[in-house]
Design a protein around this motif. Structure first.
Motif, PDB file in Angstrom:
ATOM      1  N   ALA A 155     -11.601  -1.078  36.920  1.00  0.00           N
ATOM      2  CA  ALA A 155     -10.805  -0.016  35.995  1.00  0.00           C
ATOM      3  C   ALA A 155     -11.436   1.421  36.143  1.00  0.00           C
ATOM      4  O   ALA A 155     -10.710   2.293  36.316  1.00  0.00           O
ATOM      5  CB  ALA A 155     -10.584  -0.536  34.442  1.00  0.00           C
ATOM      6  N   ARG A 156     -12.712   1.475  35.897  1.00  0.00           N
ATOM      7  CA  ARG A 156     -13.253   2.545  36.158  1.00  0.00           C
ATOM      8  C   ARG A 156     -12.993   3.350  37.318  1.00  0.00           C
ATOM      9  O   ARG A 156     -13.005   4.680  37.577  1.00  0.00           O
ATOM     10  CB  ARG A 156     -14.781   2.589  35.483  1.00  0.00           C
ATOM     11  CG  ARG A 156     -15.498   3.894  35.415  1.00  0.00           C
ATOM     12  CD  ARG A 156     -16.765   4.001  35.116  1.00  0.00           C
ATOM     13  NE  ARG A 156     -17.169   3.574  33.873  1.00  0.00           N
ATOM     14  CZ  ARG A 156     -18.646   3.219  33.623  1.00  0.00           C
ATOM     15  NH1 ARG A 156     -19.373   3.812  34.352  1.00  0.00           N
ATOM     16  NH2 ARG A 156     -18.790   2.728  32.436  1.00  0.00           N
ATOM     17  N   ALA A 157     -13.462   2.285  38.503  1.00  0.00           N
ATOM     18  CA  ALA A 157     -13.339   3.012  39.900  1.00  0.00           C
ATOM     19  C   ALA A 157     -11.934   3.661  39.935  1.00  0.00           C
ATOM     20  O   ALA A 157     -11.766   4.529  40.596  1.00  0.00           O
ATOM     21  CB  ALA A 157     -13.660   1.939  40.804  1.00  0.00           C
ATOM     22  N   ALA A 158     -10.990   2.895  39.624  1.00  0.00           N
ATOM     23  CA  ALA A 158      -9.584   3.131  39.713  1.00  0.00           C
ATOM     24  C   ALA A 158      -9.429   4.438  38.897  1.00  0.00           C
ATOM     25  O   ALA A 158      -8.503   5.365  39.542  1.00  0.00           O
ATOM     26  CB  ALA A 158      -8.467   2.124  39.498  1.00  0.00           C
ATOM     27  N   GLY A 159      -9.834   4.676  37.791  1.00  0.00           N
ATOM     28  CA  GLY A 159      -9.575   6.012  37.055  1.00  0.00           C
ATOM     29  C   GLY A 159     -10.250   7.098  37.551  1.00  0.00           C
ATOM     30  O   GLY A 159      -9.532   8.237  37.698  1.00  0.00           O
ATOM     31  N   VAL A 160     -11.358   7.050  38.021  1.00  0.00           N
ATOM     32  CA  VAL A 160     -12.025   7.890  39.036  1.00  0.00           C
ATOM     33  C   VAL A 160     -11.230   8.251  40.293  1.00  0.00           C
ATOM     34  O   VAL A 160     -11.253   9.599  40.513  1.00  0.00           O
ATOM     35  CB  VAL A 160     -13.573   7.577  39.224  1.00  0.00           C
ATOM     36  CG1 VAL A 160     -14.327   8.810  40.077  1.00  0.00           C
ATOM     37  CG2 VAL A 160     -14.248   7.328  38.042  1.00  0.00           C
ATOM     38  N   ALA A 161     -10.774   7.556  41.132  1.00  0.00           N
ATOM     39  CA  ALA A 161     -10.048   7.373  42.011  1.00  0.00           C
ATOM     40  C   ALA A 161      -8.803   8.390  41.758  1.00  0.00           C
ATOM     41  O   ALA A 161      -8.511   9.358  42.358  1.00  0.00           O
ATOM     42  CB  ALA A 161      -9.576   6.201  42.725  1.00  0.00           C
ATOM     43  N   ALA A 162      -8.160   8.105  40.592  1.00  0.00           N
ATOM     44  CA  ALA A 162      -6.813   8.888  40.406  1.00  0.00           C
ATOM     45  C   ALA A 162      -7.119  10.236  39.839  1.00  0.00           C
ATOM     46  O   ALA A 162      -6.385  11.136  40.180  1.00  0.00           O
ATOM     47  CB  ALA A 162      -6.240   7.969  38.981  1.00  0.00           C
ATOM     48  N   GLY A 163      -8.411  10.443  39.152  1.00  0.00           N
ATOM     49  CA  GLY A 163      -8.720  11.701  38.746  1.00  0.00           C
ATOM     50  C   GLY A 163      -9.172  12.437  40.061  1.00  0.00           C
ATOM     51  O   GLY A 163      -8.863  13.808  40.058  1.00  0.00           O
ATOM     52  N   GLY A 164      -9.822  11.976  40.934  1.00  0.00           N
ATOM     53  CA  GLY A 164     -10.100  12.630  42.146  1.00  0.00           C
ATOM     54  C   GLY A 164      -9.070  13.133  42.907  1.00  0.00           C
ATOM     55  O   GLY A 164      -8.914  14.264  43.504  1.00  0.00           O
ATOM     56  N   LEU A 165      -7.808  12.359  42.798  1.00  0.00           N
ATOM     57  CA  LEU A 165      -6.858  12.221  43.656  1.00  0.00           C
ATOM     58  C   LEU A 165      -6.057  13.676  43.036  1.00  0.00           C
ATOM     59  O   LEU A 165      -5.530  14.522  43.766  1.00  0.00           O
ATOM     60  CB  LEU A 165      -5.848  11.323  43.823  1.00  0.00           C
ATOM     61  CG  LEU A 165      -4.478  11.361  44.387  1.00  0.00           C
ATOM     62  CD1 LEU A 165      -5.010  11.923  46.001  1.00  0.00           C
ATOM     63  CD2 LEU A 165      -3.853  10.296  44.374  1.00  0.00           C
ATOM     64  N   ALA A 166      -5.855  13.675  41.703  1.00  0.00           N
ATOM     65  CA  ALA A 166      -5.305  14.710  41.014  1.00  0.00           C
ATOM     66  C   ALA A 166      -6.277  16.093  41.337  1.00  0.00           C
ATOM     67  O   ALA A 166      -5.517  17.178  41.375  1.00  0.00           O
ATOM     68  CB  ALA A 166      -5.312  14.402  39.549  1.00  0.00           C
ATOM     69  N   ALA A 167      -7.262  16.063  41.263  1.00  0.00           N
ATOM     70  CA  ALA A 167      -8.180  16.972  41.370  1.00  0.00           C
ATOM     71  C   ALA A 167      -8.057  17.614  42.633  1.00  0.00           C
ATOM     72  O   ALA A 167      -7.913  18.984  43.053  1.00  0.00           O
ATOM     73  CB  ALA A 167      -9.703  16.919  41.052  1.00  0.00           C
ATOM     74  N   TRP A 168      -7.957  17.038  43.707  1.00  0.00           N
ATOM     75  CA  TRP A 168      -7.786  17.263  45.295  1.00  0.00           C
ATOM     76  C   TRP A 168      -6.275  17.799  45.304  1.00  0.00           C
ATOM     77  O   TRP A 168      -6.310  18.958  45.903  1.00  0.00           O
ATOM     78  CB  TRP A 168      -7.836  15.969  46.049  1.00  0.00           C
ATOM     79  CG  TRP A 168      -7.541  16.298  47.578  1.00  0.00           C
ATOM     80  CD1 TRP A 168      -8.213  16.957  48.183  1.00  0.00           C
ATOM     81  CD2 TRP A 168      -6.333  15.715  48.316  1.00  0.00           C
ATOM     82  NE1 TRP A 168      -7.601  16.953  49.820  1.00  0.00           N
ATOM     83  CE2 TRP A 168      -6.525  16.341  49.601  1.00  0.00           C
ATOM     84  CE3 TRP A 168      -5.254  14.871  47.996  1.00  0.00           C
ATOM     85  CZ2 TRP A 168      -5.518  15.853  50.583  1.00  0.00           C
ATOM     86  CZ3 TRP A 168      -4.388  14.396  49.082  1.00  0.00           C
ATOM     87  CH2 TRP A 168      -4.570  14.978  50.226  1.00  0.00           C
ATOM     88  N   ARG A 169      -5.497  17.270  44.451  1.00  0.00           N
ATOM     89  CA  ARG A 169      -4.129  17.852  44.367  1.00  0.00           C
ATOM     90  C   ARG A 169      -3.955  19.421  43.674  1.00  0.00           C
ATOM     91  O   ARG A 169      -3.005  19.787  43.448  1.00  0.00           O
ATOM     92  CB  ARG A 169      -2.991  16.970  44.082  1.00  0.00           C
ATOM     93  CG  ARG A 169      -3.039  15.849  44.882  1.00  0.00           C
ATOM     94  CD  ARG A 169      -2.127  15.896  46.270  1.00  0.00           C
ATOM     95  NE  ARG A 169      -0.878  16.545  46.058  1.00  0.00           N
ATOM     96  CZ  ARG A 169      -0.160  16.935  46.857  1.00  0.00           C
ATOM     97  NH1 ARG A 169      -0.549  16.835  48.086  1.00  0.00           N
ATOM     98  NH2 ARG A 169       1.241  17.214  46.638  1.00  0.00           N
ATOM     99  N   ARG A 170      -5.095  19.680  43.428  1.00  0.00           N
ATOM    100  CA  ARG A 170      -5.288  21.044  42.277  1.00  0.00           C
ATOM    101  C   ARG A 170      -4.486  21.078  41.119  1.00  0.00           C
ATOM    102  O   ARG A 170      -4.116  22.055  40.561  1.00  0.00           O
ATOM    103  CB  ARG A 170      -4.880  22.323  43.194  1.00  0.00           C
ATOM    104  CG  ARG A 170      -5.814  22.374  44.508  1.00  0.00           C
ATOM    105  CD  ARG A 170      -5.367  23.611  45.171  1.00  0.00           C
ATOM    106  NE  ARG A 170      -5.881  23.694  46.577  1.00  0.00           N
ATOM    107  CZ  ARG A 170      -7.366  24.294  46.395  1.00  0.00           C
ATOM    108  NH1 ARG A 170      -7.944  24.686  45.579  1.00  0.00           N
ATOM    109  NH2 ARG A 170      -8.056  24.145  47.865  1.00  0.00           N
ATOM    110  N   ALA A 171      -4.698  19.940  40.406  1.00  0.00           N
ATOM    111  CA  ALA A 171      -4.122  19.489  39.194  1.00  0.00           C
ATOM    112  C   ALA A 171      -5.002  20.314  38.124  1.00  0.00           C
ATOM    113  O   ALA A 171      -6.170  20.236  38.313  1.00  0.00           O
ATOM    114  CB  ALA A 171      -3.864  18.213  38.566  1.00  0.00           C
ATOM    115  N   PRO A 172      -4.398  20.866  36.832  1.00  0.00           N
ATOM    116  CA  PRO A 172      -5.498  21.282  36.104  1.00  0.00           C
ATOM    117  C   PRO A 172      -6.625  20.278  35.377  1.00  0.00           C
ATOM    118  O   PRO A 172      -6.170  18.940  35.377  1.00  0.00           O
ATOM    119  CB  PRO A 172      -4.439  21.715  34.899  1.00  0.00           C
ATOM    120  CG  PRO A 172      -3.371  21.981  35.472  1.00  0.00           C
ATOM    121  CD  PRO A 172      -3.105  20.989  36.581  1.00  0.00           C
TER     122      PRO A 172
END
Length: 102
Positions: free
Chosen positions: A64-81
């Motif tokens: 769960a934590r790894a998936a959360g970090v991956a989702a956050g990383g993807l959002a950061a890569w897509r330049r989300a706030p």
């Protein structure tokens, strides 16, 4: 640890940082070394994130934590706030844990 050791380490850290500022314009670093230093800094950051994201104490933190970090990383890569990145990572982790994923 004694106060003397703490003060010595604090002074040493300060002097190392001050030396970097004072020598910044005087020392020429080859372009190749500069590129390697940039890559080393990136590698260190990735290692710190991976360690914090995937471990808890002495073991694996769970998917769960790894998936959360991956989702956050993807959002950061897509330049989300940044706030959205943090909220998305927390929501994915919480949602997966609610579903029973460790």
């Amino acid at each position: 640890m004694t106060w003397g050791a703490v003060l010595a380490l604090a002074a040493g850290t300060y002097l190392i940082r001050l030396t970097g500022l004072l020598l910044r314009g005087r020392v020429e670093v080859p372009a190749r070394v500069e590129r390697l230093l940039d890559l080393a800094a990136t590698g260190l950051l990735v290692a710190l994130v991976a360690t914090a994201a995937l471990t808890d104490g002495d073991g694996f933190a769970g998917w769960a934590r790894a998936a959360g970090v991956a989702a956050g990383g993807l959002a950061a890569w897509r330049r989300a706030p940044f706030v959205l990145v943090v909220l998305l990572a927390a929501a994915v982790t919480a949602g997966l844990r609610l579903l029973g994923v460790p």
